[in-house]
Design a protein around this motif. Sequence first.
Motif, PDB file in Angstrom:
ATOM      1  N   ALA A  23      -1.533  13.649  -8.580  1.00 21.18           N
ATOM      2  CA  ALA A  23      -1.318  13.927 -10.005  1.00 21.18           C
ATOM      3  C   ALA A  23      -1.850  12.779 -10.870  1.00 21.18           C
ATOM      4  O   ALA A  23      -2.499  13.015 -11.896  1.00 21.18           O
ATOM      5  N   LYS A  24      -1.588  11.547 -10.466  1.00 13.27           N
ATOM      6  CA  LYS A  24      -2.050  10.397 -11.253  1.00 13.27           C
ATOM      7  C   LYS A  24      -3.573  10.267 -11.199  1.00 13.27           C
ATOM      8  O   LYS A  24      -4.207   9.928 -12.201  1.00 13.27           O
ATOM      9  N   ILE A  25      -4.160  10.532 -10.039  1.00 11.98           N
ATOM     10  CA  ILE A  25      -5.623  10.520  -9.950  1.00 11.98           C
ATOM     11  C   ILE A  25      -6.194  11.602 -10.850  1.00 11.98           C
ATOM     12  O   ILE A  25      -7.138  11.352 -11.613  1.00 11.98           O
ATOM     13  N   ASP A  26      -5.627  12.809 -10.809  1.00 14.48           N
ATOM     14  CA  ASP A  26      -6.106  13.912 -11.652  1.00 14.48           C
ATOM     15  C   ASP A  26      -6.029  13.549 -13.136  1.00 14.48           C
ATOM     16  O   ASP A  26      -6.957  13.831 -13.901  1.00 14.48           O
ATOM     17  N   GLU A  27      -4.914  12.934 -13.547  1.00 16.01           N
ATOM     18  CA  GLU A  27      -4.772  12.526 -14.948  1.00 16.01           C
ATOM     19  C   GLU A  27      -5.831  11.501 -15.330  1.00 16.01           C
ATOM     20  O   GLU A  27      -6.438  11.587 -16.402  1.00 16.01           O
ATOM     21  N   PHE A  28      -6.049  10.543 -14.461  1.00 16.75           N
ATOM     22  CA  PHE A  28      -7.013   9.476 -14.727  1.00 16.75           C
ATOM     23  C   PHE A  28      -8.426  10.052 -14.823  1.00 16.75           C
ATOM     24  O   PHE A  28      -9.181   9.735 -15.746  1.00 16.75           O
ATOM     25  N   VAL A  29      -8.779  10.911 -13.882  1.00 18.39           N
ATOM     26  CA  VAL A  29     -10.106  11.523 -13.865  1.00 18.39           C
ATOM     27  C   VAL A  29     -10.309  12.393 -15.109  1.00 18.39           C
ATOM     28  O   VAL A  29     -11.390  12.375 -15.718  1.00 18.39           O
ATOM     29  N   ALA A  31      -8.915  11.931 -18.031  1.00 22.74           N
ATOM     30  CA  ALA A  31      -9.085  11.026 -19.167  1.00 22.74           C
ATOM     31  C   ALA A  31     -10.502  10.453 -19.203  1.00 22.74           C
ATOM     32  O   ALA A  31     -11.067  10.254 -20.277  1.00 22.74           O
ATOM     33  N   LEU A  32     -11.072  10.193 -18.018  1.00 18.72           N
ATOM     34  CA  LEU A  32     -12.437   9.678 -17.948  1.00 18.72           C
ATOM     35  C   LEU A  32     -13.478  10.762 -18.197  1.00 18.72           C
ATOM     36  O   LEU A  32     -14.604  10.468 -18.594  1.00 18.72           O
ATOM     37  N   GLY A  33     -13.126  12.012 -17.900  1.00 20.48           N
ATOM     38  CA  GLY A  33     -14.097  13.098 -17.975  1.00 20.48           C
ATOM     39  C   GLY A  33     -15.096  13.038 -16.829  1.00 20.48           C
ATOM     40  O   GLY A  33     -16.212  13.537 -16.930  1.00 20.48           O
ATOM     41  N   ASP A  34     -14.667  12.443 -15.723  1.00 21.40           N
ATOM     42  CA  ASP A  34     -15.548  12.250 -14.566  1.00 21.40           C
ATOM     43  C   ASP A  34     -15.464  13.465 -13.644  1.00 21.40           C
ATOM     44  O   ASP A  34     -14.385  13.875 -13.243  1.00 21.40           O
ATOM     45  N   THR A  35     -16.600  14.027 -13.297  1.00 16.62           N
ATOM     46  CA  THR A  35     -16.634  15.217 -12.437  1.00 16.62           C
ATOM     47  C   THR A  35     -17.095  14.903 -11.009  1.00 16.62           C
ATOM     48  O   THR A  35     -17.469  15.813 -10.265  1.00 16.62           O
ATOM     49  N   ASN A  36     -17.031  13.643 -10.622  1.00 11.71           N
ATOM     50  CA  ASN A  36     -17.439  13.253  -9.277  1.00 11.71           C
ATOM     51  C   ASN A  36     -16.606  14.025  -8.258  1.00 11.71           C
ATOM     52  O   ASN A  36     -15.380  13.985  -8.296  1.00 11.71           O
ATOM     53  N   PRO A  37     -17.240  14.746  -7.321  1.00  9.59           N
ATOM     54  CA  PRO A  37     -16.492  15.538  -6.345  1.00  9.59           C
ATOM     55  C   PRO A  37     -15.603  14.711  -5.407  1.00  9.59           C
ATOM     56  O   PRO A  37     -14.688  15.240  -4.792  1.00  9.59           O
ATOM     57  N   ALA A  38     -15.839  13.407  -5.312  1.00  7.24           N
ATOM     58  CA  ALA A  38     -14.992  12.558  -4.461  1.00  7.24           C
ATOM     59  C   ALA A  38     -13.558  12.491  -4.989  1.00  7.24           C
ATOM     60  O   ALA A  38     -12.637  12.184  -4.244  1.00  7.24           O
ATOM     61  N   GLY A  41     -10.746  18.019  -4.553  1.00  8.00           N
ATOM     62  CA  GLY A  41     -10.705  18.539  -3.185  1.00  8.00           C
ATOM     63  C   GLY A  41      -9.303  18.445  -2.624  1.00  8.00           C
ATOM     64  O   GLY A  41      -8.327  18.313  -3.359  1.00  8.00           O
ATOM     65  N   ASP A  42      -9.209  18.502  -1.298  1.00  9.08           N
ATOM     66  CA  ASP A  42      -7.875  18.440  -0.703  1.00  9.08           C
ATOM     67  C   ASP A  42      -7.404  16.990  -0.643  1.00  9.08           C
ATOM     68  O   ASP A  42      -8.197  16.049  -0.646  1.00  9.08           O
ATOM     69  N   ASP A  43      -6.088  16.809  -0.599  1.00 11.49           N
ATOM     70  CA  ASP A  43      -5.493  15.474  -0.677  1.00 11.49           C
ATOM     71  C   ASP A  43      -5.998  14.527   0.400  1.00 11.49           C
ATOM     72  O   ASP A  43      -6.066  13.318   0.193  1.00 11.49           O
ATOM     73  N   GLY A  44      -6.382  15.048   1.553  1.00 15.10           N
ATOM     74  CA  GLY A  44      -6.831  14.193   2.647  1.00 15.10           C
ATOM     75  C   GLY A  44      -8.168  13.528   2.391  1.00 15.10           C
ATOM     76  O   GLY A  44      -8.483  12.516   3.017  1.00 15.10           O
ATOM     77  N   SER A  45      -8.968  14.075   1.474  1.00 19.42           N
ATOM     78  CA  SER A  45     -10.291  13.505   1.236  1.00 19.42           C
ATOM     79  C   SER A  45     -10.452  12.896  -0.160  1.00 19.42           C
ATOM     80  O   SER A  45     -11.472  12.280  -0.437  1.00 19.42           O
ATOM     81  N   VAL A  46      -9.455  13.051  -1.008  1.00 19.23           N
ATOM     82  CA  VAL A  46      -9.560  12.569  -2.389  1.00 19.23           C
ATOM     83  C   VAL A  46      -9.420  11.050  -2.437  1.00 19.23           C
ATOM     84  O   VAL A  46      -8.544  10.473  -1.807  1.00 19.23           O
ATOM     85  N   VAL A  47     -10.326  10.428  -3.194  1.00 25.62           N
ATOM     86  CA  VAL A  47     -10.203   9.001  -3.481  1.00 25.62           C
ATOM     87  C   VAL A  47     -10.080   8.836  -4.992  1.00 25.62           C
ATOM     88  O   VAL A  47     -10.506   9.690  -5.769  1.00 25.62           O
ATOM     89  N   ALA A  48      -9.500   7.729  -5.398  1.00 22.88           N
ATOM     90  CA  ALA A  48      -9.379   7.420  -6.810  1.00 22.88           C
ATOM     91  C   ALA A  48     -10.652   6.732  -7.290  1.00 22.88           C
ATOM     92  O   ALA A  48     -11.304   6.023  -6.517  1.00 22.88           O
ATOM     93  N   PRO A  49     -11.004   6.925  -8.562  1.00 23.40           N
ATOM     94  CA  PRO A  49     -12.128   6.154  -9.094  1.00 23.40           C
ATOM     95  C   PRO A  49     -11.837   4.654  -8.952  1.00 23.40           C
ATOM     96  O   PRO A  49     -10.670   4.243  -8.997  1.00 23.40           O
TER      97      PRO A  49
END
Length: 144
Positions: A23-29, A31-38, A41-49
Amino acid sequence: MSIGTEHEGRSYPPSLPYTVSRAKIDEFVAALGDTNPAYTGDDGSVVAPPTFAAVIAARAWGAIFDDPELGLALHRTIHADQRFEVVRPLRVGDRIVSTPTITTVRRRGPADMITLSVRLDTVEGEPCCTAVSTLIHTRQEDAA
């Protein structure tokens, strides 16, 4: 008192763990307007900016601002610079402790330029990132 060069190198105890959440990564992304696919996706592969580390590092500043010996006040502070030394990305589920250190203090007229280094490690001790911030702080005796 006020902060001075004698405080350079002062470290504070590690913070309580911060759990990196989707949820916090989603909020941050968002706010940035960043569409980087990293960052999706699913929680196991998601990284934070990489800049998400600032969220955790800024929380660690509390230890420094709460130190009565330094005489710092957030309302007299400007965040002037930020950089990150990333070892590995922050991931969903990481439990991160942050350890702040005062790196340098320089007097410039009525202000102090303070560089803080905040090391972010997992609770297991794995290094993730170091966030380095420069703050400009007006001293109380010079505040209008």
